[in-house]
Design a protein around this motif. Structure first.
Motif, short mmCIF file in Angstrom:
data_model
loop_
_atom_site.label_atom_id
_atom_site.label_comp_id
_atom_site.label_asym_id
_atom_site.label_seq_id
_atom_site.Cartn_x
_atom_site.Cartn_y
_atom_site.Cartn_z
N HIS A 189 31.83 -8.72 98.43
CA HIS A 189 30.90 -7.63 98.72
C HIS A 189 29.46 -8.12 98.65
O HIS A 189 28.64 -7.83 99.52
CB HIS A 189 31.11 -6.48 97.73
CG HIS A 189 30.56 -5.18 98.21
ND1 HIS A 189 29.47 -4.57 97.65
CD2 HIS A 189 30.94 -4.37 99.22
CE1 HIS A 189 29.21 -3.45 98.27
NE2 HIS A 189 30.10 -3.29 99.24
N CYS A 193 26.74 -8.09 101.80
CA CYS A 193 25.79 -6.97 101.67
C CYS A 193 24.42 -7.37 101.18
O CYS A 193 23.48 -6.59 101.30
CB CYS A 193 26.35 -5.94 100.69
SG CYS A 193 28.08 -5.60 100.93
N ILE A 209 27.00 -5.13 106.46
CA ILE A 209 28.10 -4.26 106.89
C ILE A 209 27.91 -2.81 106.43
O ILE A 209 28.80 -1.99 106.62
CB ILE A 209 29.49 -4.82 106.49
CG1 ILE A 209 29.52 -5.34 105.07
CG2 ILE A 209 29.88 -5.98 107.38
CD1 ILE A 209 29.48 -4.33 104.04
N HIS A 210 26.74 -2.51 105.85
CA HIS A 210 26.42 -1.10 105.62
C HIS A 210 25.47 -0.65 106.73
O HIS A 210 25.03 -1.44 107.54
CB HIS A 210 25.77 -0.93 104.25
CG HIS A 210 26.69 -1.37 103.15
ND1 HIS A 210 26.70 -2.64 102.66
CD2 HIS A 210 27.68 -0.70 102.51
CE1 HIS A 210 27.64 -2.75 101.75
NE2 HIS A 210 28.25 -1.59 101.62
N PHE A 215 30.87 -0.19 108.54
CA PHE A 215 31.08 0.22 107.15
C PHE A 215 32.55 0.55 106.84
O PHE A 215 33.13 -0.01 105.91
CB PHE A 215 30.18 1.44 106.84
CG PHE A 215 30.44 2.06 105.50
CD1 PHE A 215 29.95 1.49 104.34
CD2 PHE A 215 31.18 3.23 105.39
CE1 PHE A 215 30.20 2.06 103.09
CE2 PHE A 215 31.42 3.81 104.15
CZ PHE A 215 30.93 3.23 103.01
N HIS A 219 35.27 -2.15 104.74
CA HIS A 219 35.77 -1.79 103.41
C HIS A 219 37.28 -1.53 103.43
O HIS A 219 37.96 -1.74 102.44
CB HIS A 219 34.99 -0.60 102.85
CG HIS A 219 33.57 -0.94 102.51
ND1 HIS A 219 32.55 -0.89 103.44
CD2 HIS A 219 32.99 -1.37 101.35
CE1 HIS A 219 31.41 -1.26 102.86
NE2 HIS A 219 31.64 -1.55 101.60
N HIS A 344 29.34 8.61 100.36
CA HIS A 344 29.83 7.71 99.32
C HIS A 344 28.72 7.12 98.46
O HIS A 344 28.97 6.63 97.36
CB HIS A 344 30.70 6.62 99.96
CG HIS A 344 30.18 5.22 99.84
ND1 HIS A 344 29.03 4.79 100.49
CD2 HIS A 344 30.64 4.15 99.15
CE1 HIS A 344 28.84 3.50 100.20
NE2 HIS A 344 29.78 3.09 99.40
N HIS A 348 27.79 5.33 93.75
CA HIS A 348 27.32 4.00 93.32
C HIS A 348 26.21 4.12 92.28
O HIS A 348 26.24 3.46 91.24
CB HIS A 348 26.79 3.21 94.53
CG HIS A 348 27.86 2.50 95.29
ND1 HIS A 348 28.34 1.27 94.92
CD2 HIS A 348 28.54 2.84 96.41
CE1 HIS A 348 29.26 0.87 95.78
NE2 HIS A 348 29.41 1.82 96.70
N PHE A 365 24.79 -3.42 95.51
CA PHE A 365 25.92 -3.98 96.27
C PHE A 365 26.26 -5.40 95.82
O PHE A 365 27.39 -5.84 95.97
CB PHE A 365 25.63 -3.94 97.77
CG PHE A 365 25.70 -2.56 98.36
CD1 PHE A 365 26.52 -1.59 97.82
CD2 PHE A 365 24.95 -2.23 99.48
CE1 PHE A 365 26.59 -0.31 98.37
CE2 PHE A 365 25.01 -0.96 100.04
CZ PHE A 365 25.83 0.00 99.48
N PHE A 374 35.03 0.43 91.83
CA PHE A 374 34.53 0.27 93.19
C PHE A 374 35.66 0.45 94.20
O PHE A 374 35.54 1.18 95.19
CB PHE A 374 33.90 -1.13 93.35
CG PHE A 374 33.56 -1.47 94.77
CD1 PHE A 374 32.31 -1.18 95.29
CD2 PHE A 374 34.48 -2.08 95.61
CE1 PHE A 374 32.00 -1.49 96.61
CE2 PHE A 374 34.19 -2.39 96.92
CZ PHE A 374 32.94 -2.08 97.42
N HIS A 378 36.27 3.36 96.94
CA HIS A 378 36.41 3.09 98.37
C HIS A 378 37.78 3.49 98.91
O HIS A 378 37.93 3.73 100.11
CB HIS A 378 36.05 1.64 98.69
CG HIS A 378 34.59 1.50 98.93
ND1 HIS A 378 34.01 1.74 100.16
CD2 HIS A 378 33.57 1.24 98.08
CE1 HIS A 378 32.69 1.61 100.05
NE2 HIS A 378 32.40 1.31 98.80
#
Ligand code: C2O
Length: 607
Positions: A189, A193, A209-210, A215, A219, A344, A348, A365, A374, A378
């Motif tokens: 991750h 990220c 990838i966010h 996304f 994940h 989501h 976090h 991240f 985590f 997800h």
């Protein structure tokens, strides 16, 4: 307004400035001795909960206890030199046809240290040099289907719980250079990220990838391999992860099994206040100004947030999945996150330890993959992807070539590197896992009007008795944008079309776009967006007037620009504004750990 000229995607210059992280072989790697969790530089960890000790079986070959042994080095000097001389101009629509190619990420050989705050971290995977990277194959249809259950219920099953704990412990006890180890899984991750990777087909461009359509599929694959690795470590091909069923009242607290300080599922780097039996996840979390709510109020707000992001605010793909992201897209332009991602984000920040500068573990991240929660969080996001596709028209996966063929690299349960493509993960049943069915108590959530008399007086409505006395909303002209969002701002925004028929509303969504949101990637920033509402008393998520929120989960240290897209088709009808030429949009800053600038607000119609 701050210029972006000095912030660009990792460039050749940057790659040169950061020597590739040395990858020690098992033979040369010094043995890691860990006496406490994370040797962290921050030093002000709270001690209110006991740190985790894992004792690995000393007769087993893989007896190195994990957590991580990162010793972050301050490389601020290098960071500051990062974009020198760069000229890439940021635009908000970099996806020209000429650039249309799927993201084939990442280039492992060009992996560099990740950034978070003013520190850098080793997050590159073990080198793939000389290793054959296989294309992913779906598991055989004869494999058992792993059924993921809600964590708060699965935890009541002692047989399964014992397996889960044994599997996580085994993962923690793998040596750190095993790609399946706890440390390496968390680094996946971090690398994807926090700026460690560049795109394989455009090594001048970073990979993130966010904030895009990558996304959900990224994940999905990430926890798919993580689950299979855990199953393999306990030799159980039926082993399934649980999911954090936070869209159901009973599942809103952190499940007990993660709060047991003796358990391998425990992570000391969490906000201790949120691990009390009475703490319910707040899906509208404002960090230092958490709302004081009764349990029932919190449940209602959470259902409203889920409803907004799954139902009313995301009727179409772009708003749900996020922006189309293709090779060649500059990474500081993260065009927009989807509502699945927006939904989501608060967990976090809520789970991570906010007393730490970087909010570890879940609150950044780079570190969030270190917390077993985590993957469970997800799991629910992944499940809600499936649910979204079942609750209305126009709710399909993208069929764009560049979506289907976007690819990532993972290590599988046999420690073999595989290249996966998005098209192979769109049907989870073919991946041999599924979710236990759960009620959707938010599905038909009933929002209510804002109660403020000001709203009624200014914007119309039954309570408009004292219109003459109502204070006018002070409007900032759109020409004053871009502006720093350091206080509540209201603007009047023209609608492309008013008095739309039901058929027109179905054919096209009305989408509110807050565009050119510029901020530092490693800062928590949250603001709410309300429409025709009282700026002195802005509505929460369960009110008609509330359109949505922007929240950045800290990741790499680069400055970036993004957009927030909110479907307001229902909202406009709910507030009785169908026939209005303009809407008054109010941006309400809620958390600002760093500055944020807004380029403007517009309303679009979208197919
Ligand atoms: Cu990659 Cu919940 O984040």
């Amino acid at each position: 307004m701050a210029s972006f000229a000095s912030f660009t995607a990792p460039s050749a210059a940057r790659t040169a400035a950061y020597p590739k992280t040395p990858q020690l072989s098992a033979a040369t790697k010094p043995p890691t001795h860990i006496s406490h969790h994370y040797s962290s530089p921050a030093g002000h960890r709270r001690r209110t909960r006991q740190p985790l000790h894992i004792t690995c079986d000393s007769t087993a070959p893989n007896n190195t206890p994990v957590p991580d042994n990162h010793s972050p080095t301050s490389r601020r000097d290098l960071l500051l030199g990062l974009g020198a001389g760069a000229t890439t101009a940021l635009t908000l629509d970099p996806f020209s046809a000429a650039l249309a190619r799927p993201v084939r990420g990442p280039s492992i050989e060009a992996c560099v240290r990740a950034t978070a705050g003013d520190q850098t971290f080793a997050c590159c995977p073990p080198s793939f040099a000389g290793v054959d990277i296989q294309d992913f194959q779906l598991p055989s249809a004869s494999e058992p289907v792993r059924i993921r259950r809600p964590a708060h219920l699965a935890g009541l099953d002692p047989v399964w719980l014992d397996k889960y704990k044994r599997a996580i412990k085994a993962m923690r006890c793998l040596p750190n250079d095993d790609p399946r180890s706890y440390v390496q899984q968390a680094r996946v991750h971090c690398a994807y990220c926090n700026g460690a990777y560049v795109q394989a087909d455009d090594t001048n461009k970073g990979l993130q990838i966010h904030y895009s359509w990558l996304f959900l599929p990224f994940h999905r694959y990430y926890i798919y391999f993580y689950e299979r690795i855990l199953g393999k470590l306990i030799d159980d091909p039926t082993f399934a992860l649980p999911f954090w069923n936070w869209d159901h009242e009973d599942g809103m607290p952190i499940a007990d099994m993660f709060k047991d300080t003796e358990s391998p599922l425990y992570d000391p780097l969490r906000n201790p206040a949120h691990q009390l039996p009475t703490s319910l996840l707040d899906l509208d979390y404002n960090k230092r100004q958490p709302a004081v709510r009764t349990k029932d109020e919190q449940v209602r707000v959470n259902y409203a947030v889920v409803y907004n992001n799954m139902v009313s605010g995301a009727k179409r793909r772009l708003e749900f999945f996020g922006a189309k992201y293709r090779t060649g897209s500059a990474v500081p332009v993260r065009q927009s996150s989807g509502s699945c991602e927006n939904l989501h984000n608060p967990a976090h920040i809520w789970v991570g330890d906010s007393s730490r500068a970087l909010g570890e573990d879940m609150g950044n991240f780079y570190s969030s993959g270190r917390d077993p929660l985590f993957y469970v969080h997800h799991g629910n996001v992944d499940r809600l992807w499936n649910v979204w596709k079942t609750i209305g028209k126009f709710r399909f996966d993208f069929d764009d070539y560049d979506y289907l063929n976007a690819s990532f690299l993972f290590y599988d349960e046999n420690a073999k590197p595989v290249r996966v493509k998005v098209k192979d993960c769109l049907d989870n049943k073919l991946m041999r896992y599924d979710y236990e069915e759960r009620p959707l108590p938010w599905r038909n959530f009933q929002k209510t009007p804002a109660s403020s008399a000001t709203v009624a007086n200014i914007f119309g409505g039954e309570k408009a008795a004292n219109a003459a006395e109502a204070p006018a909303v002070e409007l900032t002209p759109l020409t004053e944008f871009p502006l720093a969002l350091d206080s509540v701002v209201s603007v009047s925004v023209a609608r492309p079309k008013k008095s739309r028929s039901a058929a027109e509303k179905e054919a096209q969504s009305e989408v509110l776009v807050v565009y050119g949101i510029e901020l530092q990637g490693d800062k928590v920033v949250k603001f709410d967006v309300v429409v025709n509402d009282d700026p002195a008393n802005p509505s929460g998520p369960d009110k008609f007037e509330y359109a949505g929120s922007f929240l950045n989960v800290p990741h790499d240290s680069m400055k970036f620009a993004t957009n927030l897209r909110l479907d307001i088709t229902d909202l406009v009808g709910d507030i009785g504004a169908d026939d209005d030429d303009e809407l008054v949009v109010t941006l309400v800053p809620r958390v600002a750990d760093g500055p944020v600038t807004i380029a403007g607000v517009r309303i679009e119609l979208q197919n």
